[in-house]
Design a protein around this motif. Structure first.
Motif, PDB file in Angstrom:
ATOM      1  N   LYS A   1      10.061 -11.989   7.095  1.00 28.12           N
ATOM      2  CA  LYS A   1       9.469 -11.470   5.840  1.00 28.12           C
ATOM      3  C   LYS A   1       8.443 -10.561   6.067  1.00 28.12           C
ATOM      4  O   LYS A   1       8.209  -9.670   5.246  1.00 28.12           O
ATOM      5  N   THR A   2       7.917 -10.672   7.308  1.00 30.66           N
ATOM      6  CA  THR A   2       6.793  -9.635   7.462  1.00 30.66           C
ATOM      7  C   THR A   2       7.196  -8.308   7.631  1.00 30.66           C
ATOM      8  O   THR A   2       6.756  -7.243   6.940  1.00 30.66           O
ATOM      9  N   LEU A   3       8.575  -7.888   8.213  1.00 31.16           N
ATOM     10  CA  LEU A   3       9.074  -6.599   8.094  1.00 31.16           C
ATOM     11  C   LEU A   3       9.498  -6.093   6.861  1.00 31.16           C
ATOM     12  O   LEU A   3       9.869  -4.956   6.344  1.00 31.16           O
ATOM     13  N   ALA A   4      10.218  -7.409   6.089  1.00 31.82           N
ATOM     14  CA  ALA A   4      10.616  -6.959   4.901  1.00 31.82           C
ATOM     15  C   ALA A   4       9.783  -6.339   3.813  1.00 31.82           C
ATOM     16  O   ALA A   4      10.073  -5.419   3.088  1.00 31.82           O
ATOM     17  N   PHE A   5       8.413  -6.935   3.919  1.00 32.98           N
ATOM     18  CA  PHE A   5       7.435  -6.117   3.102  1.00 32.98           C
ATOM     19  C   PHE A   5       6.709  -4.681   4.090  1.00 32.98           C
ATOM     20  O   PHE A   5       6.136  -3.972   3.279  1.00 32.98           O
ATOM     21  N   GLY A   6       6.673  -4.893   5.247  1.00 35.00           N
ATOM     22  CA  GLY A   6       5.740  -4.210   5.918  1.00 35.00           C
ATOM     23  C   GLY A   6       6.563  -2.557   6.174  1.00 35.00           C
ATOM     24  O   GLY A   6       5.844  -1.733   6.146  1.00 35.00           O
ATOM     25  N   LEU A   7       7.739  -2.630   6.496  1.00 39.05           N
ATOM     26  CA  LEU A   7       8.533  -1.451   6.646  1.00 39.05           C
ATOM     27  C   LEU A   7       8.661  -0.623   5.373  1.00 39.05           C
ATOM     28  O   LEU A   7       8.074   0.619   5.381  1.00 39.05           O
ATOM     29  N   PRO A   8       8.618  -1.126   4.120  1.00 31.55           N
ATOM     30  CA  PRO A   8       8.448  -0.494   3.013  1.00 31.55           C
ATOM     31  C   PRO A   8       7.067   0.142   2.649  1.00 31.55           C
ATOM     32  O   PRO A   8       6.824   1.061   1.970  1.00 31.55           O
ATOM     33  N   LEU A   9       6.030  -0.817   2.910  1.00 33.89           N
ATOM     34  CA  LEU A   9       4.714  -0.544   2.720  1.00 33.89           C
ATOM     35  C   LEU A   9       4.153   0.871   3.486  1.00 33.89           C
ATOM     36  O   LEU A   9       3.585   1.548   3.188  1.00 33.89           O
ATOM     37  N   LEU A  10       4.618   0.845   4.813  1.00 32.81           N
ATOM     38  CA  LEU A  10       4.439   1.767   6.042  1.00 32.81           C
ATOM     39  C   LEU A  10       5.132   3.077   5.519  1.00 32.81           C
ATOM     40  O   LEU A  10       4.643   4.148   5.466  1.00 32.81           O
ATOM     41  N   ALA A  11       6.518   2.883   5.204  1.00 28.51           N
ATOM     42  CA  ALA A  11       7.344   4.106   5.083  1.00 28.51           C
ATOM     43  C   ALA A  11       6.786   4.818   3.647  1.00 28.51           C
ATOM     44  O   ALA A  11       6.833   6.078   3.614  1.00 28.51           O
ATOM     45  N   ARG A  12       6.360   4.041   2.713  1.00 25.21           N
ATOM     46  CA  ARG A  12       6.064   4.770   1.317  1.00 25.21           C
ATOM     47  C   ARG A  12       4.686   5.320   1.475  1.00 25.21           C
ATOM     48  O   ARG A  12       3.997   6.102   0.426  1.00 25.21           O
ATOM     49  N   THR A  13       3.719   4.896   2.487  1.00 26.38           N
ATOM     50  CA  THR A  13       2.428   5.393   2.649  1.00 26.38           C
ATOM     51  C   THR A  13       2.542   6.507   3.708  1.00 26.38           C
ATOM     52  O   THR A  13       1.584   7.212   3.937  1.00 26.38           O
ATOM     53  N   ALA A  14       3.522   6.814   4.567  1.00 28.79           N
ATOM     54  CA  ALA A  14       3.572   7.622   5.436  1.00 28.79           C
ATOM     55  C   ALA A  14       3.289   8.881   5.044  1.00 28.79           C
ATOM     56  O   ALA A  14       3.716   9.414   3.635  1.00 28.79           O
ATOM     57  N   GLY A  15       2.466   9.825   5.526  1.00 28.46           N
ATOM     58  CA  GLY A  15       2.183  10.994   5.198  1.00 28.46           C
ATOM     59  C   GLY A  15       0.860  11.152   4.237  1.00 28.46           C
ATOM     60  O   GLY A  15       0.492  12.265   3.992  1.00 28.46           O
ATOM     61  N   LEU A  16       0.370  10.168   4.072  1.00 29.84           N
ATOM     62  CA  LEU A  16      -0.877  10.077   3.065  1.00 29.84           C
ATOM     63  C   LEU A  16      -2.150   9.942   3.870  1.00 29.84           C
ATOM     64  O   LEU A  16      -1.844   9.192   4.932  1.00 29.84           O
ATOM     65  N   ARG A  17      -3.084  10.042   3.549  1.00 32.15           N
ATOM     66  CA  ARG A  17      -4.542   9.825   4.276  1.00 32.15           C
ATOM     67  C   ARG A  17      -5.443   9.198   2.921  1.00 32.15           C
ATOM     68  O   ARG A  17      -5.803   9.697   1.983  1.00 32.15           O
ATOM     69  N   ALA A  18      -5.905   8.113   3.465  1.00 36.20           N
ATOM     70  CA  ALA A  18      -7.018   7.361   2.653  1.00 36.20           C
ATOM     71  C   ALA A  18      -8.375   7.994   2.906  1.00 36.20           C
ATOM     72  O   ALA A  18      -8.893   8.690   4.094  1.00 36.20           O
ATOM     73  N   GLU A  19      -9.224   7.878   1.648  1.00 29.15           N
ATOM     74  CA  GLU A  19     -10.389   8.648   1.863  1.00 29.15           C
ATOM     75  C   GLU A  19     -11.513   7.386   2.055  1.00 29.15           C
ATOM     76  O   GLU A  19     -10.905   6.117   2.272  1.00 29.15           O
ATOM     77  N   ALA A  20     -12.666   7.652   2.406  1.00 29.13           N
ATOM     78  CA  ALA A  20     -13.428   6.689   2.858  1.00 29.13           C
ATOM     79  C   ALA A  20     -13.425   5.545   1.842  1.00 29.13           C
ATOM     80  O   ALA A  20     -13.775   5.628   0.730  1.00 29.13           O
ATOM     81  N   ARG A  21     -13.608   4.298   2.469  1.00 29.76           N
ATOM     82  CA  ARG A  21     -13.595   2.784   1.440  1.00 29.76           C
ATOM     83  C   ARG A  21     -12.384   2.798   0.471  1.00 29.76           C
ATOM     84  O   ARG A  21     -12.600   1.826  -0.185  1.00 29.76           O
ATOM     85  N   GLU A  22     -11.529   3.864   0.371  1.00 34.89           N
ATOM     86  CA  GLU A  22     -10.543   3.562  -0.422  1.00 34.89           C
ATOM     87  C   GLU A  22      -9.193   3.469   0.220  1.00 34.89           C
ATOM     88  O   GLU A  22      -8.319   4.433   0.512  1.00 34.89           O
ATOM     89  N   PRO A  23      -8.745   2.119   0.577  1.00 35.18           N
ATOM     90  CA  PRO A  23      -7.424   2.015   0.983  1.00 35.18           C
ATOM     91  C   PRO A  23      -6.187   2.438   0.151  1.00 35.18           C
ATOM     92  O   PRO A  23      -6.331   2.356  -0.897  1.00 35.18           O
ATOM     93  N   LEU A  24      -4.950   2.693   0.836  1.00 33.46           N
ATOM     94  CA  LEU A  24      -3.853   2.956  -0.007  1.00 33.46           C
ATOM     95  C   LEU A  24      -2.828   1.684   0.042  1.00 33.46           C
ATOM     96  O   LEU A  24      -2.089   1.634  -1.001  1.00 33.46           O
ATOM     97  N   GLY A  25      -3.008   0.982   0.850  1.00 35.04           N
ATOM     98  CA  GLY A  25      -1.967  -0.191   0.896  1.00 35.04           C
ATOM     99  C   GLY A  25      -3.042  -1.592   1.044  1.00 35.04           C
ATOM    100  O   GLY A  25      -3.832  -1.376   1.927  1.00 35.04           O
ATOM    101  N   LEU A  26      -2.326  -2.779   0.530  1.00 34.56           N
ATOM    102  CA  LEU A  26      -3.301  -4.029   0.571  1.00 34.56           C
ATOM    103  C   LEU A  26      -2.086  -5.092   0.898  1.00 34.56           C
ATOM    104  O   LEU A  26      -1.387  -5.107   0.167  1.00 34.56           O
ATOM    105  N   VAL A  27      -2.478  -5.679   1.890  1.00 37.14           N
ATOM    106  CA  VAL A  27      -1.632  -7.175   2.178  1.00 37.14           C
ATOM    107  C   VAL A  27      -2.711  -8.271   2.291  1.00 37.14           C
ATOM    108  O   VAL A  27      -3.711  -8.276   2.967  1.00 37.14           O
ATOM    109  N   LEU A  28      -2.569  -9.168   1.121  1.00 37.86           N
ATOM    110  CA  LEU A  28      -3.389 -10.222   1.251  1.00 37.86           C
ATOM    111  C   LEU A  28      -2.664 -11.418   1.883  1.00 37.86           C
ATOM    112  O   LEU A  28      -1.481 -11.768   1.462  1.00 37.86           O
ATOM    113  N   VAL A  29      -3.410 -12.113   2.479  1.00 41.79           N
ATOM    114  CA  VAL A  29      -2.921 -13.523   3.184  1.00 41.79           C
ATOM    115  C   VAL A  29      -3.731 -14.424   3.266  1.00 41.79           C
ATOM    116  O   VAL A  29      -5.016 -14.366   2.946  1.00 41.79           O
ATOM    117  N   PRO A  30      -3.383 -15.839   3.457  1.00 45.43           N
ATOM    118  CA  PRO A  30      -4.268 -16.943   3.255  1.00 45.43           C
ATOM    119  C   PRO A  30      -5.177 -17.343   4.260  1.00 45.43           C
ATOM    120  O   PRO A  30      -6.202 -18.026   4.364  1.00 45.43           O
TER     121      PRO A  30
END
Length: 490
Positions: free
Chosen positions: A103-132
Motif C-alpha cells: 500500500k505504501t507505494l500505491a499512495f506514495g508514487l501518485p503523491l510524489l508524481a503529482r507533486t513533482a516540479g512544485l516547490r513548497a514555501e516555508a511552513r506550507e507543505p504540498l503533500g501530507l501523509v498521516l500515520v498512527p
C-alpha cells in the motif's frame, strides 16, 4: 527559486484563514466508495480506470520510472495495479489490501508524481501523509525516500519524540511532503510552525487504527484545514468503523479498490492454535524462542513482555522487548537489532502489530491471544509479506478456548488445532522449537545515532538552496529520536 520565510504570526493568520474559508465536504453530495454503497454512500459516479499489468504502462515522471527500474520493480502488486491509474488521475481513493500488500507505494508514487516540479514555501507543505505510529512513519519515510530524491522533493518526518524546535526548523526550511503522526502535527500547527492551506494531496495510512487510537477528533480538525478541492486517499488493511465518517465528510466521489475481503487472510499464511496446559506454557514458549531464525512473540501487556524477555535472556535466547513503555531511541535500536539478526526474538505488544516490516520473517507467535480480530490479522501480517509465506501460531489455555475460537471466526480464519507439549515432535515441526542453551546472554545497546535534521533533502542541484541538507539515513534516525507522549504515538 528563492524561498522567503514567512513570519510566524503571518503563517498562523494564513492557517486561520484557510480553516475559516472552507466548509466540510459533507455539504456536497458525496458519492460512495463502490457497489453496494459501502459506508452508507451511493455508488461512485465516475467509472474506475482499469488496473495495469506493469509500471511501464503508467504515465510517471521519467526520474520516477528510472528509480523503479533501479529498484528492480517492474510488476506492481495487486493493490498498486488497482490504485495507481485512478490516483495518478487525481481521484479520491479508498484502498483496502492486506497488510504487507504494497500500500505504501500505491499512495506514495501518485503523491510524489503529482507533486513533482512544485516547490513548497516555508511552513506550507504540498503533500501530507498521516500515520498512527512513529514506527509506521519511519517505514513510510524509508520506503519513499529514494523516489523523493529522484524527483528532487524534500520529505520531513513529524512524529512525537523529536524535539519540536528541530521539526519547526525543518518546516521553515520548506518541505514538499510531510509524513506525520496527528498529535505532533497538531502541536506544530498550534505553534504557528506549519499551515495546511496549500496541501494538495492528503493520505491517511492505516486510517482505521488512527480512529481506534482516539485520533479521530484531531484528524477531523486537520482535514478541515486542508483545501476541499485537494485529493484524499485513505488506505488500510481494514476499512470500517469511524473510517466511514471520514469518507462521508472528506472524500468526493471516491473509488474503492479492495483487493482483499474486509477481514481477508493471506493465502500463503498458515494459522495454528496450540492448546497448551498452563504448567507447560512457560517451557513451551522458551523452546519456541530458542528456534533457529527470527520470531516475534506477542504479549498482552508491557509488563508481560518485559518479564518474558528477562526469562528468555536468562535461558540463553537473544531477545529484546518492544512496547509503549520504551523510549523512542530504545524502540528504534531494538528494531534495528532485530532486522540485522543481532536479536532473534522480538517480544512485543500491539505496538509492533502494524508499521513494522522485517524481510523473511516466517513465524509469529501469539503468546497471549488478542481479543480483537483486527489485532490478530495485523499481528499475523508481520509474516507472509509481499508474496512470502509464513505461520501464525496462537497459544491457547483451556479457559481461553471459547473466546479464541470466536475471535478466529470473526477474523474469517479457519485455523488448524493441535495439543502441544514442550517436547512434542509436532511442536518442533511447526515452530522449529528446540532446547535453549541455558547460558545467559546480554544484548549490547549500539551507540546512539548522531543528531541530524528530520528532513530528507535531494542531492544538491545548481540554483537550489543547500541549507539543512541531510542524508536520508540520517534523517530517518533523527526523526525517531526522543520519546514522545504515549497518546501521540504508541
Amino acid at each position: 527559486m528563492v524561498r522567503h520565510a514567512r513570519p510566524r504570526a503571518k503563517a498562523a493568520a494564513s492557517q486561520k484563514a484557510a480553516r475559516g474559508s472552507q466548509a466540510p465536504r459533507s455539504g456536497k453530495p458525496a458519492a460512495g466508495a463502490g457497489p453496494g454503497g459501502e459506508f452508507g454512500l451511493p455508488p461512485s459516479v465516475t467509472p474506475s480506470l482499469p488496473p495495469v499489468a506493469s509500471f511501464a504502462e503508467l504515465d510517471l515522471p521519467r526520474p520516477l520510472a528510472a528509480e523503479l527500474a533501479a529498484q528492480g520493480l517492474a510488476v506492481p502488486f495487486p493493490i498498486q495495479a488497482a490504485v495507481l491509474p485512478n490516483a495518478l488521475a487525481g481521484r479520491d481513493i479508498l484502498g483496502r489490501g492486506r497488510t504487507g500488500s504494497g500500500k505504501t507505494l500505491a499512495f506514495g508514487l501518485p503523491l510524489l508524481a503529482r507533486t513533482a516540479g512544485l516547490r513548497a514555501e516555508a511552513r506550507e507543505p504540498l503533500g501530507l501523509v498521516l500515520v498512527p505510529t512513529r514506527e509506521l512513519a519511519q517505514q513510510v519515510t524509508e520506503a519513499l525516500a529514494p523516489y523523493a530524491r529522484a524527483l528532487g522533493l524534500r520529505q520531513t518526518t513529524v512524529v512525537g519524540g523529536l524535539p519540536l524546535p528541530r521539526q519547526a526548523r525543518a518546516l521553515r526550511d520548506g518541505a514538499e511532503i510531510v509524513i506525520a503522526t496527528p498529535g505532533r502535527l497538531h502541536d506544530l500547527i498550534e505553534r504557528g510552525d506549519c499551515a495546511l492551506g496549500r496541501v494538495r494531496i492528503t493520505v491517511l495510512d492505516e486510517a482505521d487504527q488512527m480512529a481506534d487510537m482516539g485520533f479521530l477528533p484531531q484528524i477531523v480538525r486537520l482535514l478541515r484545514q486542508i483545501p476541499a478541492d485537494g485529493q484524499r486517499m485513505l488506505l488500510s488493511a481494514t476499512l470500517d468503523g469511524n473510517v466511514g465518517r471520514l469518507t462521508r465528510e472528506f472524500l468526493r466521489d471516491p473509488v474503492l479498490h479492495s483487493v482483499d475481503p474486509p477481514a481477508g487472510a493471506v493465502t500463503t499464511m498458515e494459522h495454528h492454535l496450540l492448546h497448551v496446559a498452563e504448567d507447560d506454557k512457560r517451557v513451551l514458549v522458551t523452546r519456541i524462542a530458542a528456534r533457529e531464525g527470527r520470531v516475534i512473540l506477542f504479549c498482552g501487556t508491557k509488563r508481560g513482555a518485559q518479564r518474558l524477555t528477562t526469562r528468555l535472556l536468562a535461558s540463553g535466547v537473544r531477545a529484546a522487548a518492544l512496547h509503549g513503555g520504551k523510549s523512542q531511541p530504545q524502540r528504534t535500536r531494538t528494531l534495528g537489532q532485530f532486522k540485522t539478526g543481532e536479536v532473534t526474538v522480538l517480544v512485543a505488544t500491539n505496538v509492533a502489530a502494524r508499521g513494522i516490516h522485517v524481510d523473511d520473517l516466517d513465524l509469529v507467535v501469539n503468546v497471549d491471544p488478542p481479543a480483537d480480530p483486527k489485532d490478530y490479522l495485523h499481528r499475523g501480517g508481520r509474516t507472509a509479506r509481499a508474496g512470502g509465506s509464513g505461520r501464525v501460531v496462537t497459544l491457547v489455555l483451556p479457559e481461553q478456548r471459547r473466546e479464541v475460537e470466536k475471535m478466529m471466526r470473526d477474523a474469517g480464519i479457519s485455523p488448524r488445532s493441535h495439543r502441544a507439549r514442550p517436547e512434542d515432535p509436532e511442536l518442533a515441526r511447526l515452530t522449529g522449537a528446540r532446547a535453549p542453551s541455558g547460558v545467559p546472554v546480554a544484548i549490547a545497546a549500539p551507540a546512539p545515532a548522531p543528531a541530524a535534521t528530520a528532513t530528507h533533502r535531494p542531492p544538491r542541484r545548481p540554483g537550489r538552496p543547500t541549507r539543512g541538507t541531510a542524508s536520508a539515513s540520517g534523517a530517518v534516525r533523527a526523526s525517531l529520536q526522543g520519546g514522545g507522549r504515549r497518546r501521540r504515538a504508541r
